[in-house]
Design a protein around this motif. Structure first.
Motif, mmCIF file in Angstrom:
data_model
loop_
_atom_site.group_PDB
_atom_site.id
_atom_site.type_symbol
_atom_site.label_atom_id
_atom_site.label_comp_id
_atom_site.label_asym_id
_atom_site.label_seq_id
_atom_site.Cartn_x
_atom_site.Cartn_y
_atom_site.Cartn_z
ATOM 1 N N LEU A 135 0.862 -1.180 0.219
ATOM 2 C CA LEU A 135 -0.065 0.012 -0.011
ATOM 3 C C LEU A 135 0.910 1.332 0.061
ATOM 4 C CD1 LEU A 135 -2.875 -0.911 2.518
ATOM 5 C CD2 LEU A 135 -3.068 -0.884 -0.084
ATOM 6 N N ARG A 136 2.091 1.070 0.207
ATOM 7 C CA ARG A 136 2.825 2.404 0.623
ATOM 8 C C ARG A 136 3.412 2.452 -0.752
ATOM 9 N NH1 ARG A 136 7.937 2.177 0.275
ATOM 10 N NH2 ARG A 136 8.148 -0.028 1.177
ATOM 11 N N CYS A 137 3.754 1.430 -1.566
ATOM 12 C CA CYS A 137 4.060 1.588 -3.043
ATOM 13 C C CYS A 137 2.955 2.204 -3.878
ATOM 14 C CB CYS A 137 4.495 0.393 -3.717
ATOM 15 S SG CYS A 137 5.956 -0.378 -3.031
ATOM 16 N N VAL A 138 1.863 1.817 -3.355
ATOM 17 C CA VAL A 138 0.554 2.250 -4.349
ATOM 18 C C VAL A 138 0.386 3.676 -3.802
ATOM 19 C CG1 VAL A 138 -2.008 2.258 -4.211
ATOM 20 C CG2 VAL A 138 -0.829 0.104 -4.044
ATOM 21 N N ASP A 139 0.607 4.083 -2.827
ATOM 22 C CA ASP A 139 0.613 5.617 -2.675
ATOM 23 C C ASP A 139 1.804 6.242 -3.267
ATOM 24 O OD1 ASP A 139 1.376 7.979 0.218
ATOM 25 O OD2 ASP A 139 -0.423 7.684 -0.959
ATOM 26 N N GLU A 140 3.070 6.021 -3.346
ATOM 27 C CA GLU A 140 4.025 6.543 -3.930
ATOM 28 C C GLU A 140 3.662 6.602 -5.522
ATOM 29 O OE1 GLU A 140 7.689 4.632 -1.298
ATOM 30 O OE2 GLU A 140 7.906 4.684 -3.532
ATOM 31 N N TYR A 141 3.218 5.482 -6.206
ATOM 32 C CA TYR A 141 2.868 5.482 -7.414
ATOM 33 C C TYR A 141 1.642 6.400 -7.629
ATOM 34 C CZ TYR A 141 0.501 3.838 -11.516
ATOM 35 O OH TYR A 141 -0.218 3.839 -12.855
ATOM 36 N N GLN A 142 0.782 6.554 -6.900
ATOM 37 C CA GLN A 142 -0.315 7.622 -7.109
ATOM 38 C C GLN A 142 0.132 9.018 -7.123
ATOM 39 O OE1 GLN A 142 -3.507 6.116 -4.657
ATOM 40 N NE2 GLN A 142 -4.359 4.812 -6.408
ATOM 41 N N THR A 143 0.882 9.268 -6.107
ATOM 42 C CA THR A 143 1.630 10.573 -5.870
ATOM 43 C C THR A 143 2.534 10.886 -7.340
ATOM 44 O OG1 THR A 143 1.697 10.225 -3.604
ATOM 45 C CG2 THR A 143 2.809 12.109 -4.710
ATOM 46 N N SER A 144 3.303 10.011 -7.430
ATOM 47 C CA SER A 144 4.162 10.386 -8.787
ATOM 48 C C SER A 144 3.321 10.412 -10.081
ATOM 49 C CB SER A 144 5.193 9.100 -8.794
ATOM 50 O OG SER A 144 5.886 9.195 -7.994
ATOM 51 N N SER A 145 2.287 9.692 -10.111
ATOM 52 C CA SER A 145 1.561 9.607 -11.298
ATOM 53 C C SER A 145 0.628 10.884 -11.563
ATOM 54 C CB SER A 145 0.395 8.455 -11.446
ATOM 55 O OG SER A 145 1.183 7.310 -11.316
ATOM 56 N N ALA A 146 0.152 11.274 -10.467
ATOM 57 C CA ALA A 146 -0.499 12.625 -10.363
ATOM 58 C C ALA A 146 0.481 13.737 -10.719
ATOM 59 C CB ALA A 146 -1.063 12.944 -9.095
ATOM 60 N N GLU A 147 2.026 13.619 -10.285
ATOM 61 C CA GLU A 147 2.620 14.662 -10.753
ATOM 62 C C GLU A 147 2.896 14.881 -12.288
ATOM 63 O OE1 GLU A 147 5.082 14.449 -6.364
ATOM 64 O OE2 GLU A 147 6.027 13.463 -8.277
ATOM 65 N N VAL A 148 3.036 13.435 -12.658
ATOM 66 C CA VAL A 148 3.366 13.360 -14.199
ATOM 67 C C VAL A 148 2.006 14.075 -14.921
ATOM 68 C CG1 VAL A 148 3.461 11.705 -16.154
ATOM 69 C CG2 VAL A 148 4.623 11.356 -13.953
ATOM 70 N N ALA A 149 0.945 13.698 -14.379
ATOM 71 C CA ALA A 149 -0.374 14.142 -15.033
ATOM 72 C C ALA A 149 -0.219 15.732 -15.208
ATOM 73 C CB ALA A 149 -1.461 13.880 -14.524
ATOM 74 N N SER A 202 7.889 24.952 -20.991
ATOM 75 C CA SER A 202 7.770 23.484 -21.215
ATOM 76 C C SER A 202 8.808 22.378 -21.048
ATOM 77 C CB SER A 202 7.122 23.371 -22.497
ATOM 78 O OG SER A 202 6.804 22.007 -22.733
ATOM 79 N N GLN A 203 9.932 22.952 -21.237
ATOM 80 C CA GLN A 203 11.105 22.006 -21.202
ATOM 81 C C GLN A 203 11.336 21.939 -19.618
ATOM 82 O OE1 GLN A 203 15.191 23.334 -22.308
ATOM 83 N NE2 GLN A 203 15.419 21.339 -23.199
ATOM 84 N N ALA A 204 11.152 22.876 -18.997
ATOM 85 C CA ALA A 204 11.474 22.638 -17.614
ATOM 86 C C ALA A 204 10.391 21.835 -16.854
ATOM 87 C CB ALA A 204 11.662 24.095 -16.710
ATOM 88 N N THR A 205 9.232 21.795 -17.453
ATOM 89 C CA THR A 205 7.969 21.239 -16.652
ATOM 90 C C THR A 205 8.198 19.629 -16.990
ATOM 91 O OG1 THR A 205 6.697 23.153 -16.960
ATOM 92 C CG2 THR A 205 5.565 21.229 -16.584
ATOM 93 N N PHE A 206 8.625 19.438 -18.383
ATOM 94 C CA PHE A 206 8.512 18.040 -18.772
ATOM 95 C C PHE A 206 9.736 17.312 -18.252
ATOM 96 C CE2 PHE A 206 5.579 16.550 -21.511
ATOM 97 C CZ PHE A 206 4.605 17.397 -22.306
ATOM 98 N N LYS A 207 10.975 18.055 -18.000
ATOM 99 C CA LYS A 207 12.157 17.387 -17.177
ATOM 100 C C LYS A 207 11.489 16.916 -15.681
ATOM 101 C CE LYS A 207 16.098 19.743 -19.595
ATOM 102 N NZ LYS A 207 16.970 20.503 -19.178
ATOM 103 N N LYS A 208 10.685 17.806 -15.130
ATOM 104 C CA LYS A 208 10.229 17.573 -13.736
ATOM 105 C C LYS A 208 9.238 16.518 -14.033
ATOM 106 C CE LYS A 208 8.224 20.579 -11.227
ATOM 107 N NZ LYS A 208 7.724 21.919 -10.750
ATOM 108 N N GLY A 209 8.346 16.184 -14.898
ATOM 109 C CA GLY A 209 7.652 15.118 -15.397
ATOM 110 C C GLY A 209 8.383 13.723 -15.785
ATOM 111 N N LEU A 210 9.255 13.959 -16.139
ATOM 112 C CA LEU A 210 10.087 12.852 -16.569
ATOM 113 C C LEU A 210 10.672 12.209 -15.228
ATOM 114 C CD1 LEU A 210 11.637 10.856 -18.551
ATOM 115 C CD2 LEU A 210 13.498 12.607 -18.852
ATOM 116 N N ALA A 211 11.172 13.113 -14.408
ATOM 117 C CA ALA A 211 11.635 12.540 -12.900
ATOM 118 C C ALA A 211 10.380 11.840 -12.184
ATOM 119 C CB ALA A 211 12.325 13.706 -12.277
ATOM 120 N N SER A 212 9.408 12.098 -12.282
ATOM 121 C CA SER A 212 8.162 11.749 -11.465
ATOM 122 C C SER A 212 7.875 10.573 -12.176
ATOM 123 C CB SER A 212 7.141 12.640 -11.619
ATOM 124 O OG SER A 212 7.317 13.804 -10.737
ATOM 125 N N ALA A 213 7.866 10.369 -13.553
ATOM 126 C CA ALA A 213 7.550 9.347 -14.285
ATOM 127 C C ALA A 213 8.527 8.172 -14.101
ATOM 128 C CB ALA A 213 7.633 9.477 -15.739
#
Lengths: 166, 112
Positions: free
Chosen positions: A19-33, A127-138
């Motif tokens: 469940l901890r991993c599920v929480d991490e996954y959902q947080t990171s996925s929301a950041e990517v979105a 956009s480049q800066a934002t997608f770099k952050k998104g990539l790290a979250s992905a």
């Protein structure tokens, strides 16, 4: 007080880890979105700003050869859940690369933002800066999925053992 | 709304999954609409070699379904790939392939 059953404790621990991993996954996925939404909006704004110069932001501007600057190191290890993997995103600075003829080809390793011209609108840089952050979250989300799989499998295995005993 | 747990996590046993191998400088592949792909290429993920093999596919209305299928199959079987990002709209077009994939690495992540 009732004696604790170590097997049942192990089942609870495995479920908690999953469940901890599920929480991490959902947080990171929301950041990517969020990053994708914001980044795509900035690309649309940049396209609008550049339209007056007859320059677009599209795949026709991608170079014929390119070299990835953002890569991932995957290291498997035995975790509490079984086989897991750490995933580390690396960003490489520009280097002079040689092509298959042994000649220097700096074009192959340019900062991608330069594909769209020398002076690009601030929206494209954003956009480049934002997608770099998104990539790290992905990459974080991908790592969480791998860990999730290991802990879920471990949880099921332990649960079967406990159910087999009762 | 929270993102759903990937179906591959709950669907198959660990025993059926190939072991994870160590990878250095592995790529992040992207399959999506042009703007999403452009964004991740700006972030530095793009690689196209001398044989024109790329680690991304920018899908337009003219992109045949077979090209999307081929890209997904290729990216998820390459040894030099760690992560495959695919937009949810495109994933729906090849849902049968995405759901069939149960590998751990490359990790497949659906993005909006």
């Amino acid at each position: 007080s009732m004696a604790r059953d170590p097997k049942k404790d192990a089942v609870d621990d495995a479920l908690r880890a999953f469940l901890r991993c599920v929480d991490e996954y959902q947080t990171s996925s929301a950041e990517v979105a969020a990053c994708c939404k914001s980044g795509v909006f900035d690309i649309a704004q940049a396209r609008k700003n550049m339209a007056g110069n007859g320059i677009g932001v599209s795949q026709i501007h991608y170079p014929a050869r390119m070299r990835a600057r953002a890569t991932v190191d995957v290291t498997p290890f035995e975790g509490k859940g079984g086989e897991e993997a750490s995933m580390r995103l690396k960003m490489r600075e520009s280097t002079i690369l040689v092509d298959e003829h042994g000649e220097e080809d700096p074009g192959m390793d340019r900062d991608p933002i330069k594909w769209f011209g020398v002076l690009v609108p601030v929206h494209l840089k954003n956009s480049q800066a934002t997608f770099k952050k998104g990539l790290a979250s992905a990459v974080g989300a991908a790592r969480a999925v791998v860990e999730m799989e290991a802990h879920y499998a471990r949880y099921q295995e332990l649960l079967s053992e406990v159910e087999g005993d009762t | 709304a929270p993102c759903a747990v990937p179906a591959s996590v709950l669907s198959s046993a660990m025993a059926d999954k190939p072991k994870i191998s160590k990878k250095s400088d592995a790529l992040v592949c992207v399959i999506g609409d042009e703007d999403t792909v452009t964004g991740f290429l700006l972030a530095g993920t793009g690689e196209t070699d001398a044989k024109k093999n790329s680690n991304f596919l920018a899908v337009t209305p003219k992109t045949p379904l077979s090209a999307i299928e081929e890209a997904f199959k290729s990216f998820t079987t390459r040894e030099d790939v760690a992560v495959v990002l695919i937009t949810q709209t495109i994933a729906e077009m090849i849902r049968y392939l995405v759901d069939e994939y149960t590998g751990m690495i490359p990790a497949v992540l659906e993005i909006p």
